[in-house]
Design a protein around this motif. Structure first.
Motif, mmCIF file in Angstrom:
data_model
loop_
_atom_site.group_PDB
_atom_site.id
_atom_site.type_symbol
_atom_site.label_atom_id
_atom_site.label_comp_id
_atom_site.label_asym_id
_atom_site.label_seq_id
_atom_site.Cartn_x
_atom_site.Cartn_y
_atom_site.Cartn_z
ATOM 1 N N MET A 85 -9.856 -11.873 -1.060
ATOM 2 C CA MET A 85 -8.436 -12.221 -1.181
ATOM 3 C C MET A 85 -7.694 -11.656 0.026
ATOM 4 S SD MET A 85 -5.840 -11.399 -4.318
ATOM 5 C CE MET A 85 -4.208 -12.129 -4.393
ATOM 6 N N ASP A 86 -7.499 -12.449 1.062
ATOM 7 C CA ASP A 86 -6.989 -11.937 2.326
ATOM 8 C C ASP A 86 -5.487 -11.650 2.322
ATOM 9 O OD1 ASP A 86 -5.973 -14.480 2.304
ATOM 10 O OD2 ASP A 86 -7.082 -15.193 4.051
ATOM 11 N N SER A 87 -4.820 -11.839 1.206
ATOM 12 C CA SER A 87 -3.389 -11.549 1.135
ATOM 13 C C SER A 87 -3.067 -10.420 0.150
ATOM 14 C CB SER A 87 -2.614 -12.810 0.731
ATOM 15 O OG SER A 87 -3.051 -13.294 -0.520
ATOM 16 N N LEU A 88 -4.084 -9.698 -0.304
ATOM 17 C CA LEU A 88 -3.866 -8.675 -1.329
ATOM 18 C C LEU A 88 -2.899 -7.585 -0.866
ATOM 19 C CD1 LEU A 88 -4.474 -7.403 -4.057
ATOM 20 C CD2 LEU A 88 -6.475 -6.300 -3.032
ATOM 21 N N TYR A 89 -3.123 -7.029 0.315
ATOM 22 C CA TYR A 89 -2.245 -5.964 0.809
ATOM 23 C C TYR A 89 -0.822 -6.487 0.985
ATOM 24 C CZ TYR A 89 -1.195 -1.601 3.369
ATOM 25 O OH TYR A 89 -0.692 -0.393 3.777
ATOM 26 N N LEU A 90 -0.686 -7.688 1.488
ATOM 27 C CA LEU A 90 0.641 -8.290 1.646
ATOM 28 C C LEU A 90 1.330 -8.444 0.300
ATOM 29 C CD1 LEU A 90 2.792 -9.683 3.399
ATOM 30 C CD2 LEU A 90 1.543 -11.835 3.041
ATOM 31 N N LEU A 91 0.601 -8.914 -0.697
ATOM 32 C CA LEU A 91 1.174 -9.103 -2.029
ATOM 33 C C LEU A 91 1.586 -7.782 -2.663
ATOM 34 C CD1 LEU A 91 -1.190 -11.883 -3.445
ATOM 35 C CD2 LEU A 91 1.183 -12.136 -2.680
ATOM 36 N N LEU A 92 0.812 -6.728 -2.424
ATOM 37 C CA LEU A 92 1.174 -5.410 -2.935
ATOM 38 C C LEU A 92 2.494 -4.935 -2.322
ATOM 39 C CD1 LEU A 92 -2.280 -3.565 -2.971
ATOM 40 C CD2 LEU A 92 -0.892 -4.157 -4.965
ATOM 41 N N ASN A 93 2.648 -5.164 -1.023
ATOM 42 C CA ASN A 93 3.899 -4.798 -0.355
ATOM 43 C C ASN A 93 5.080 -5.573 -0.918
ATOM 44 O OD1 ASN A 93 3.136 -2.806 1.561
ATOM 45 N ND2 ASN A 93 2.309 -4.366 2.920
ATOM 46 N N LEU A 94 4.931 -6.889 -0.976
ATOM 47 C CA LEU A 94 6.029 -7.742 -1.434
ATOM 48 C C LEU A 94 6.325 -7.524 -2.915
ATOM 49 C CD1 LEU A 94 5.208 -11.079 0.439
ATOM 50 C CD2 LEU A 94 6.791 -9.247 1.107
ATOM 51 N N GLY B 144 -9.332 3.490 8.004
ATOM 52 C CA GLY B 144 -9.399 2.134 8.529
ATOM 53 C C GLY B 144 -9.094 1.127 7.436
ATOM 54 N N PHE B 145 -9.168 -0.152 7.795
ATOM 55 C CA PHE B 145 -8.728 -1.220 6.898
ATOM 56 C C PHE B 145 -9.806 -2.271 6.738
ATOM 57 C CE2 PHE B 145 -5.235 0.709 9.177
ATOM 58 C CZ PHE B 145 -4.370 1.074 8.155
ATOM 59 N N ASN B 146 -9.939 -2.767 5.514
ATOM 60 C CA ASN B 146 -10.932 -3.780 5.169
ATOM 61 C C ASN B 146 -10.344 -5.169 5.411
ATOM 62 O OD1 ASN B 146 -12.787 -5.492 3.981
ATOM 63 N ND2 ASN B 146 -13.141 -4.171 2.203
ATOM 64 N N GLU C 223 -12.423 -1.095 -1.286
ATOM 65 C CA GLU C 223 -11.097 -0.575 -0.967
ATOM 66 C C GLU C 223 -10.442 -1.386 0.140
ATOM 67 O OE1 GLU C 223 -14.186 1.000 1.479
ATOM 68 O OE2 GLU C 223 -13.834 1.654 -0.578
ATOM 69 N N VAL C 224 -9.115 -1.421 0.110
ATOM 70 C CA VAL C 224 -8.346 -2.041 1.195
ATOM 71 C C VAL C 224 -8.271 -1.066 2.368
ATOM 72 C CG1 VAL C 224 -6.117 -3.010 1.885
ATOM 73 C CG2 VAL C 224 -6.964 -3.377 -0.451
ATOM 74 N N VAL C 225 -8.043 0.198 2.040
ATOM 75 C CA VAL C 225 -8.002 1.266 3.046
ATOM 76 C C VAL C 225 -9.155 2.228 2.765
ATOM 77 C CG1 VAL C 225 -6.617 3.092 4.101
ATOM 78 C CG2 VAL C 225 -5.484 1.085 3.107
ATOM 79 N N TRP C 226 -9.974 2.491 3.778
ATOM 80 C CA TRP C 226 -11.073 3.435 3.611
ATOM 81 C C TRP C 226 -10.782 4.720 4.392
ATOM 82 C CZ3 TRP C 226 -13.069 4.909 8.218
ATOM 83 C CH2 TRP C 226 -13.019 4.009 9.283
ATOM 84 N N TYR C 227 -11.430 5.813 3.966
ATOM 85 C CA TYR C 227 -11.177 7.120 4.565
ATOM 86 C C TYR C 227 -12.487 7.785 4.989
ATOM 87 C CZ TYR C 227 -6.544 6.721 2.462
ATOM 88 O OH TYR C 227 -5.287 6.294 2.112
ATOM 89 N N ASN C 228 -12.437 8.486 6.092
ATOM 90 C CA ASN C 228 -13.552 9.322 6.525
ATOM 91 C C ASN C 228 -13.411 10.666 5.819
ATOM 92 O OD1 ASN C 228 -15.363 10.994 7.786
ATOM 93 N ND2 ASN C 228 -14.679 10.565 9.868
ATOM 94 N N ASN C 229 -14.224 10.918 4.824
ATOM 95 C CA ASN C 229 -14.074 12.110 3.996
ATOM 96 C C ASN C 229 -14.336 13.414 4.742
ATOM 97 O OD1 ASN C 229 -13.283 10.762 1.641
ATOM 98 N ND2 ASN C 229 -15.403 10.376 1.042
ATOM 99 N N ALA C 230 -14.916 13.332 5.928
ATOM 100 C CA ALA C 230 -15.103 14.540 6.737
ATOM 101 C C ALA C 230 -13.772 15.063 7.262
ATOM 102 C CB ALA C 230 -16.041 14.249 7.903
ATOM 103 N N GLU C 231 -12.736 14.196 7.222
ATOM 104 C CA GLU C 231 -11.431 14.566 7.750
ATOM 105 C C GLU C 231 -10.396 14.811 6.654
ATOM 106 O OE1 GLU C 231 -11.155 15.274 10.725
ATOM 107 O OE2 GLU C 231 -12.828 14.260 11.720
ATOM 108 N N ASN C 232 -10.835 14.939 5.418
ATOM 109 C CA ASN C 232 -9.930 15.281 4.323
ATOM 110 C C ASN C 232 -10.632 16.201 3.337
ATOM 111 O OD1 ASN C 232 -11.305 13.633 2.254
ATOM 112 N ND2 ASN C 232 -10.513 11.878 3.390
ATOM 113 N N LEU C 233 -9.954 16.605 2.300
ATOM 114 C CA LEU C 233 -10.509 17.562 1.337
ATOM 115 C C LEU C 233 -11.572 16.953 0.439
ATOM 116 C CD1 LEU C 233 -7.208 19.399 0.273
ATOM 117 C CD2 LEU C 233 -9.014 20.272 1.772
#
Length: 228
Positions: A1-10, A59-61, A184-194
């Motif tokens: 669903m390539d508009s999911l992040y946009l729909l969440l914002n709107l 980063g972003f999916n 996930e829409v946004v992924w995280y490098n867990n080495a850089e967070n808790l």
């Protein structure tokens, strides 16, 4: 669903925007100050966002995004810094309108403010080698210290209104970080967070949201006070 992040914002923006014209709330009267706050916060958060994206700290999916980027950030991420602050600032003022006594005492507010400042400072120093944790808690430390001393009345209500805003935050950010969807829409490098999560949400994201909204409200309060 390539508009999911946009729909969440709107979707986050839609109801607050419609009710901005409510004859009692008249939130549109805050627009000028709000947009100054949004611009100011973007000047801080966008460069941070670009740097972290380039360095692979997050980063972003592309599966959930439109194929449009500006300075390495998807257009939806730019809209995030407009839609989410708008919705949250609206919620803050709407709650204060309907519940004018929704505030903590001055002493309790100062205790919480100083406790958070010290706690976040310790966390940032102890985790200086984790980029997201260090930058996130450092900015929160500085901002809370400033607002506690310069605009304590704002914190008297914000500490409570943020608890209400935290509920939709869990839903929206939960989806962004992988709740209810395949990836996930946004992924995280867990080495850089808790690497501590509230469901799928990194604990840092809650502080990130707290700081982003508080910064907008602080700028608005400064603008409003300058008019008096």
């Amino acid at each position: 669903m390539d508009s999911l992040y946009l729909l969440l914002n709107l979707g986050s923006l839609s109801i607050p925007f419609i009710f901005s014209f409510h004859p009692k709330l008249k939130f549109y009267t805050y627009w000028k100050s709000l947009f100054v706050g949004i611009l100011f916060s973007m000047l801080i958060f966008i460069p941070w966002d670009v740097f972290f994206t380039i360095k692979g700290i997050w980063g972003f999916n592309s599966t959930y995004l439109l194929d449009l980027k500006i300075f390495h950030l998807p257009i939806e991420e730019w809209l995030f810094f407009i839609c989410i602050p708008y919705a949250c600032v609206f919620t803050h003022y709407a709650l204060l309108y309907y519940f004018p006594n929704l505030k903590l005492s001055k002493n309790i507010t100062k205790i919480i403010g100083h406790t958070l400042t010290l706690s976040f400072l310790i966390i940032s120093i102890y985790n200086y080698d984790k980029w997201y944790t260090f930058i996130n808690f450092s900015l929160a430390t500085i901002l809370i210290f400033i607002v506690t001393n310069k605009a304590p009345k704002l914190l008297q209500s914000y500490f409570l209104t943020f608890l209400v805003m935290f509920i939709p935050f869990l839903i929206v950010n939960g989806v962004l970080t992988g709740s209810f969807i395949e990836n996930e829409v946004v992924w995280y490098n867990n080495a850089e967070n808790l690497n501590i999560r509230i469901f799928t949400i990194p604990i840092e994201d809650s502080i990130y949201a707290f700081t982003l909204i508080l910064l907008n409200l602080f700028v608005i309060s400064l603008k409003q006070n300058s008019k008096k």
